[in-house]
Design a protein around this motif. Structure first.
Motif, short mmCIF file in Angstrom:
data_model
loop_
_atom_site.label_atom_id
_atom_site.label_comp_id
_atom_site.label_asym_id
_atom_site.label_seq_id
_atom_site.Cartn_x
_atom_site.Cartn_y
_atom_site.Cartn_z
N UNK A 45 52.80 17.64 37.52
CA UNK A 45 52.82 17.15 38.89
C UNK A 45 52.80 18.28 39.91
N UNK A 46 53.63 19.30 39.69
CA UNK A 46 53.67 20.41 40.64
C UNK A 46 52.43 21.30 40.50
N UNK A 47 51.81 21.32 39.33
CA UNK A 47 50.53 22.02 39.21
C UNK A 47 49.49 21.33 40.09
N UNK A 48 49.38 20.01 39.97
CA UNK A 48 48.37 19.28 40.72
C UNK A 48 48.62 19.38 42.22
N UNK A 49 49.87 19.19 42.64
CA UNK A 49 50.20 19.24 44.07
C UNK A 49 49.88 20.60 44.66
N UNK A 52 46.10 21.45 44.72
CA UNK A 52 45.44 20.82 45.86
C UNK A 52 45.72 21.62 47.13
N UNK A 53 46.96 22.07 47.32
CA UNK A 53 47.30 22.83 48.53
C UNK A 53 46.55 24.16 48.57
N UNK A 54 46.30 24.76 47.40
CA UNK A 54 45.53 26.00 47.36
C UNK A 54 44.06 25.73 47.67
N UNK A 55 43.48 24.72 47.02
CA UNK A 55 42.05 24.48 47.18
C UNK A 55 41.73 23.84 48.53
N UNK A 56 42.47 22.81 48.89
CA UNK A 56 42.21 22.12 50.16
C UNK A 56 42.77 22.90 51.34
N UNK A 79 52.97 25.35 53.55
CA UNK A 79 54.25 25.40 52.83
C UNK A 79 54.06 25.07 51.35
N UNK A 80 53.32 24.00 51.07
CA UNK A 80 53.11 23.61 49.68
C UNK A 80 52.26 24.66 48.96
N UNK A 81 51.25 25.18 49.66
CA UNK A 81 50.47 26.28 49.08
C UNK A 81 51.35 27.49 48.80
N UNK A 82 52.31 27.74 49.69
CA UNK A 82 53.23 28.85 49.50
C UNK A 82 54.10 28.68 48.28
N UNK A 83 54.36 27.44 47.86
CA UNK A 83 55.15 27.19 46.66
C UNK A 83 54.43 27.66 45.40
N UNK A 248 28.03 19.67 45.68
CA UNK A 248 27.03 19.21 46.65
C UNK A 248 26.39 17.88 46.27
N UNK A 249 26.35 17.57 44.97
CA UNK A 249 25.66 16.36 44.50
C UNK A 249 26.66 15.39 43.90
N UNK A 250 26.29 14.11 43.81
CA UNK A 250 27.23 13.07 43.40
C UNK A 250 27.77 13.32 41.99
N UNK A 251 26.97 13.97 41.15
CA UNK A 251 27.41 14.20 39.76
C UNK A 251 28.28 15.46 39.64
N UNK A 252 28.45 16.21 40.70
CA UNK A 252 29.30 17.40 40.67
C UNK A 252 30.71 17.00 41.13
N UNK A 253 31.59 16.83 40.17
CA UNK A 253 32.93 16.30 40.44
C UNK A 253 33.74 17.30 41.26
N UNK A 254 34.27 16.81 42.37
CA UNK A 254 35.02 17.63 43.31
C UNK A 254 36.25 16.84 43.76
N UNK A 255 37.31 16.90 42.97
CA UNK A 255 38.50 16.08 43.19
C UNK A 255 39.16 16.39 44.53
#
Length: 284
Positions: A45-49, A52-56, A79-83, A248-255
């Motif tokens: 859970x904390x990996x995903x959270x 996301x804060x790093x990428x987004x 703050x979450x990225x800082x964690x 860039x394309x629909x088949x390129x998964x970008x969560x």
């Protein structure tokens, strides 16, 4: 002015490198503490959270300003990225902007082609040469005192996360539970987060496919895109860094983009940028 890697800097490590190495060694405690589903859940859970804060946040928002958001959500991303224990958003963005400006040239601070896998993956992070950064490159960020505060006291978010893990474990299982949740929820999760993040600087400039000629070595990788919530479409990103969507394309998964798109429905974020149509049409 930041300069490229030189052999004499290999052992020019920063004080923060002691913490980095210690976190890795401390992960061996998984051989001592009992396994629990709660600990594993906190790890994932904390990996995903934080991923996301790093990428987004750190990458697509602070580094490239590829969408807009409120000052409150901006702070939450910082703050979450800082964690993640990857320093503050301003430091991160300054170095990333420098990489894009000089990618694979002599000034690039983490070029895998010029300086090798180790330096591109983690060596530059450990070097005290890059504890400072070009303030002029991030004036759009330093005008926010709360971001400057988090950048200077970047140890506060990781300590907060570690405390949450310990208190959660203590509440559910006493001292043993606290130990397990700290080891899995903070230590193991952070190490996985480190190396999946760093893999874009190293592996995604070495392995994968190239759709666009960008003048440097970036490549696209589906596997890394899945692991990093969309960052693996790195050749796309270097071709048009201002795009919020890196697949860039629909088949390129970008969560990451999918989550940001949902957040835009609620006006938490807005003005998500996409690549110009002529770029995707040429490559289709």
């Amino acid at each position: 002015m930041q300069t490229a890697y030189s052999p004499e800097r290999k052992f020019n490590v920063s004080p923060g490198s002691i913490l980095f190495i210690s976190i890795h060694i401390a992960c061996l405690l998984i051989l001592v503490v009992p396994f629990t589903w709660l600990g594993l859940g906190l790890c994932l859970g904390f990996f995903f959270l934080r991923k996301f804060a790093i990428t987004a946040g750190y990458h697509r928002y602070f580094s490239h300003r590829s969408y807009k958001t409120s000052r409150l959500f901006q702070f939450l991303l910082a703050f979450i990225g800082g964690m993640s224990t990857q320093k503050g958003a301003i430091w991160w963005a300054a170095n990333h902007r420098h990489h894009h400006k000089y990618s694979d040239r002599v000034e690039d601070i983490h070029s895998v082609d010029r300086d090798g896998f180790y330096w591109a993956h983690v060596g530059w992070v450990l070097s005290k040469e890059y504890d400072t950064f070009d303030q002029d490159s991030v004036k759009d960020l330093t005008r926010y005192p709360e971001l400057v505060f988090l950048d200077k006291l970047h140890f506060i978010p990781p300590i907060t996360l570690a405390a949450v893990c310990v208190l959660t474990g203590w509440w559910t299982g006493g001292l043993i539970g606290a130990s397990t949740c700290f080891v899995w929820g903070y230590l193991v999760s952070t190490v996985i987060l480190y190396h999946t993040t760093f893999s874009i600087n190293s592996l995604c400039h070495k392995f994968g496919s190239r759709r666009y000629e960008t003048g440097e070595s970036s490549k696209n990788s589906l596997i890394l895109a899945l692991i990093t919530l969309g960052e693996g479409w790195h050749n796309n990103h270097h071709h048009y860094p201002l795009s919020t969507r890196q697949g860039f394309f629909w088949w390129e998964i970008d969560i990451t983009y999918y989550i940001l798109k949902v957040l835009s429905w609620f006006r938490i974020v807005w003005s998500l940028q996409r690549p110009p149509r002529h770029l995707t049409a040429q490559a289709a």
